[in-house]
Design a protein around this motif. Structure first.
Motif, mmCIF file in Angstrom:
data_model
loop_
_atom_site.group_PDB
_atom_site.id
_atom_site.type_symbol
_atom_site.label_atom_id
_atom_site.label_comp_id
_atom_site.label_asym_id
_atom_site.label_seq_id
_atom_site.Cartn_x
_atom_site.Cartn_y
_atom_site.Cartn_z
ATOM 1 N N GLY A 50 -15.953 -4.908 -12.432
ATOM 2 C CA GLY A 50 -14.512 -4.814 -12.648
ATOM 3 C C GLY A 50 -13.881 -3.652 -11.903
ATOM 4 O O GLY A 50 -12.722 -3.322 -12.124
ATOM 5 N N ALA A 51 -14.643 -3.019 -11.025
ATOM 6 C CA ALA A 51 -14.155 -1.818 -10.334
ATOM 7 C C ALA A 51 -13.348 -2.188 -9.092
ATOM 8 O O ALA A 51 -13.593 -3.209 -8.449
ATOM 9 C CB ALA A 51 -15.329 -0.933 -9.940
ATOM 10 N N PHE A 52 -12.384 -1.315 -8.797
ATOM 11 C CA PHE A 52 -11.556 -1.509 -7.599
ATOM 12 C C PHE A 52 -11.124 -0.152 -7.070
ATOM 13 O O PHE A 52 -11.127 0.842 -7.800
ATOM 14 C CB PHE A 52 -10.317 -2.347 -7.927
ATOM 15 C CG PHE A 52 -9.323 -1.622 -8.795
ATOM 16 C CD1 PHE A 52 -8.313 -0.850 -8.236
ATOM 17 C CD2 PHE A 52 -9.417 -1.674 -10.178
ATOM 18 C CE1 PHE A 52 -7.420 -0.149 -9.036
ATOM 19 C CE2 PHE A 52 -8.530 -0.977 -10.984
ATOM 20 C CZ PHE A 52 -7.535 -0.217 -10.416
ATOM 21 N N THR A 53 -10.738 -0.103 -5.796
ATOM 22 C CA THR A 53 -10.198 1.114 -5.185
ATOM 23 C C THR A 53 -9.101 0.738 -4.207
ATOM 24 O O THR A 53 -9.244 -0.222 -3.445
ATOM 25 C CB THR A 53 -11.299 1.877 -4.407
ATOM 26 O OG1 THR A 53 -12.400 2.121 -5.278
ATOM 27 C CG2 THR A 53 -10.772 3.202 -3.894
ATOM 28 N N LEU A 54 -8.012 1.478 -4.251
ATOM 29 C CA LEU A 54 -6.945 1.340 -3.257
ATOM 30 C C LEU A 54 -6.819 2.689 -2.555
ATOM 31 O O LEU A 54 -6.571 3.710 -3.203
ATOM 32 C CB LEU A 54 -5.620 0.969 -3.930
ATOM 33 C CG LEU A 54 -5.593 -0.367 -4.665
ATOM 34 C CD1 LEU A 54 -4.353 -0.478 -5.541
ATOM 35 C CD2 LEU A 54 -5.632 -1.515 -3.660
ATOM 36 N N GLU A 55 -6.999 2.705 -1.249
ATOM 37 C CA GLU A 55 -7.009 3.957 -0.487
ATOM 38 C C GLU A 55 -5.722 4.112 0.327
ATOM 39 O O GLU A 55 -5.059 3.134 0.641
ATOM 40 C CB GLU A 55 -8.200 3.971 0.491
ATOM 41 C CG GLU A 55 -9.564 3.751 -0.134
ATOM 42 C CD GLU A 55 -10.192 5.041 -0.648
ATOM 43 O OE1 GLU A 55 -9.511 6.088 -0.613
ATOM 44 O OE2 GLU A 55 -11.361 4.986 -1.068
ATOM 45 N N GLY A 56 -5.454 5.372 0.708
ATOM 46 C CA GLY A 56 -4.344 5.649 1.617
ATOM 47 C C GLY A 56 -2.985 5.304 1.058
ATOM 48 O O GLY A 56 -2.102 4.823 1.780
ATOM 49 N N VAL A 57 -2.798 5.552 -0.240
ATOM 50 C CA VAL A 57 -1.527 5.217 -0.889
ATOM 51 C C VAL A 57 -0.551 6.381 -0.717
ATOM 52 O O VAL A 57 -0.880 7.528 -1.077
ATOM 53 C CB VAL A 57 -1.749 4.953 -2.397
ATOM 54 C CG1 VAL A 57 -0.438 4.517 -3.042
ATOM 55 C CG2 VAL A 57 -2.839 3.903 -2.599
ATOM 56 N N PRO A 58 0.645 6.143 -0.190
ATOM 57 C CA PRO A 58 1.631 7.224 -0.107
ATOM 58 C C PRO A 58 1.920 7.775 -1.508
ATOM 59 O O PRO A 58 2.012 7.003 -2.467
ATOM 60 C CB PRO A 58 2.869 6.529 0.479
ATOM 61 C CG PRO A 58 2.350 5.305 1.158
ATOM 62 C CD PRO A 58 1.155 4.881 0.355
ATOM 63 N N PRO A 59 2.052 9.100 -1.640
ATOM 64 C CA PRO A 59 2.306 9.671 -2.964
ATOM 65 C C PRO A 59 3.563 9.056 -3.585
ATOM 66 O O PRO A 59 4.546 8.789 -2.896
ATOM 67 C CB PRO A 59 2.529 11.162 -2.670
ATOM 68 C CG PRO A 59 1.915 11.398 -1.335
ATOM 69 C CD PRO A 59 1.985 10.109 -0.583
ATOM 70 N N GLY A 60 3.501 8.850 -4.891
ATOM 71 C CA GLY A 60 4.666 8.281 -5.565
ATOM 72 C C GLY A 60 4.264 7.554 -6.832
ATOM 73 O O GLY A 60 3.090 7.489 -7.188
ATOM 74 N N THR A 61 5.267 7.012 -7.502
ATOM 75 C CA THR A 61 5.030 6.249 -8.726
ATOM 76 C C THR A 61 5.263 4.776 -8.445
ATOM 77 O O THR A 61 6.262 4.399 -7.825
ATOM 78 C CB THR A 61 5.966 6.738 -9.848
ATOM 79 O OG1 THR A 61 5.628 8.097 -10.147
ATOM 80 C CG2 THR A 61 5.791 5.899 -11.105
ATOM 81 N N TYR A 62 4.320 3.978 -8.879
ATOM 82 C CA TYR A 62 4.335 2.545 -8.574
ATOM 83 C C TYR A 62 4.038 1.725 -9.831
ATOM 84 O O TYR A 62 3.648 2.265 -10.872
ATOM 85 C CB TYR A 62 3.249 2.209 -7.542
ATOM 86 C CG TYR A 62 3.332 2.984 -6.258
ATOM 87 C CD1 TYR A 62 4.181 2.582 -5.233
ATOM 88 C CD2 TYR A 62 2.551 4.126 -6.065
ATOM 89 C CE1 TYR A 62 4.248 3.294 -4.048
ATOM 90 C CE2 TYR A 62 2.614 4.850 -4.887
ATOM 91 C CZ TYR A 62 3.458 4.426 -3.882
ATOM 92 O OH TYR A 62 3.531 5.140 -2.718
#
Ligand SMILES: [Cu+2]
Length: 276
Positions: free
Chosen positions: A232-244
Motif C-alpha cells: 500500500g506504499a506510495f511516493t510522490l517526488e519533486g512536489v513544489p512546496p504548498g498545500t494540496y
C-alpha cells in the motif's frame, strides 16, 4: 486504430492543453513527455482548454518546468474491514495458455499488513511542477490471459501499446469517459495495437474473449501520480512546496481525499484509510 478514426470533441483537446501549458511556462526549457510529442496536431486553439478542464475536474492546464525546493509525499493506503482473501480465477477458455499461470482476482488486493495494492494516489489541482519522466511509451501486455500491469498511469496525449504476448486471440474493449472507446479483436498475429488517449480519464479495459481479464488506465494531466505497491506504499517526488489535496482512487473502494502540506525541500507523510 479504430479509436483514432472516431474523433470526438474531447479527443483533440489534450494537445492544446499541453501546448498552452508550454507557452505559459515560457523559457523554462523543459520538454514534455515523449509520447505526447507523437500525438497528432489538432487544428484547434488553446481556447478549447476549459472544456478539457471541466472534463477532468483537475482545474487547469499544467505547466512543466524546473521545481525549486521540491519536496516529497510518502505514505500508505490502508484497508480496514472484513478480510479479503485472494480469490482464485477460474480459467474457462484456452486452458493451455490461460491456465499456464495461476491468477487471483486483483479488484481488491489487501496485504497481510493492511496495505491496499493498485490504488492510484495523486495531487489534485496542481498547475505547475516537474516534467514527466523521460521513458519509453506506456504498454499493456496480455500474458497468460492476464493484463500486465493491472493498473497504470499514463500522460494525457500518450499512445498506449497493447501487446499480445500469448499467440491467441484477445479482444481489447475500453470503457472511457473522456476518450473515444475502443472494441477491437487482437488476433494472434497482431502483436501490438496502439490506443491513443488525449484527455485525462479513468479507463476500464476488458477482454471480451476472456471475461476475467481486467485492467485500468488512468490518463493523467500531470505527473504527480503513483500506484500503490503490495504494501500500500506510495511516493510522490519533486512536489513544489504548498498545500494540496491528496487523492486516492481505487477501483473497488472508491475515492478518498485529504489535505496535505509539502514543506520546501522536505517530506510530508500521509496515510489514507478506506474503511468498510
Ligand atoms: Cu483475452
Amino acid at each position: 486504430m479504430a479509436a483514432a478514426l472516431r474523433p470526438t470533441r474531447t479527443a483533440g483537446l489534450g494537445r492544446p492543453v499541453v501546448l498552452a501549458a508550454l507557452l505559459l511556462w515560457g523559457c523554462g526549457g523543459e520538454r514534455e513527455h515523449p509520447p505526447a510529442a507523437n500525438a497528432p496536431q489538432p487544428a484547434g486553439t488553446p481556447a478549447a482548454a476549459p472544456a478539457a478542464e471541466a472534463a477532468t475536474g483537475e482545474g487547469g492546464a499544467y505547466a512543466a518546468g524546473t521545481v525549486t525546493d521540491g519536496g516529497r509525499i510518502a505514505g500508505r493506503i490502508l484497508y480496514k474491514g472484513a478480510p479479503r482473501p485472494p480469490r482464485p480465477i477460474q480459467v474457462t477458455k484456452d486452458n493451455s495458455v490461460c491456465g499456464a499461470v495461476a491468477h487471483t482476482d486483483e479488484s481488491l488486493v489487501v496485504g497481510p499488513d493492511g496495505g491496499v495494492r493498485h490504488a492510484v494516489v495523486s495531487i489534485g489541482s496542481i498547475t505547475r511542477g516537474k516534467p514527466w519522466p523521460t521513458s519509453a511509451g506506456p504498454s499493456l501486455d496480455q500474458h497468460a490471459c492476464w493484463f500486465i500491469p493491472h493498473v497504470q498511469v499514463i500522460p494525457a496525449g500518450a499512445t498506449l501499446d497493447v501487446v499480445n504476448s500469448d499467440g491467441i486471440l484477445h479482444n481489447i474493449h475500453t470503457y472511457p469517459k473522456n476518450n473515444p472507446p475502443a472494441n477491437m479483436a487482437q488476433p494472434k498475429f497482431k502483436k501490438t495495437l496502439q490506443l491513443p488517449f488525449q484527455a485525462p480519464d479513468v479507463v476500464k479495459v476488458n477482454c471480451d474473449v476472456h471475461s476475467w481479464m481486467s485492467a485500468w488506465i488512468v490518463v493523467a494531466a500531470h505527473p504527480y501520480y503513483a500506484v500503490s505497491d503490495e504494501h500500500g506504499a506510495f511516493t510522490l517526488e519533486g512536489v513544489p512546496p504548498g498545500t494540496y489535496t491528496l487523492r486516492a482512487w481505487h477501483e473497488t473502494l472508491g475515492t478518498r481525499e485529504q489535505p496535505i502540506t509539502v514543506p520546501p525541500g522536505g517530506a510530508a507523510e500521509a496515510t489514507i484509510t478506506f474503511q468498510e
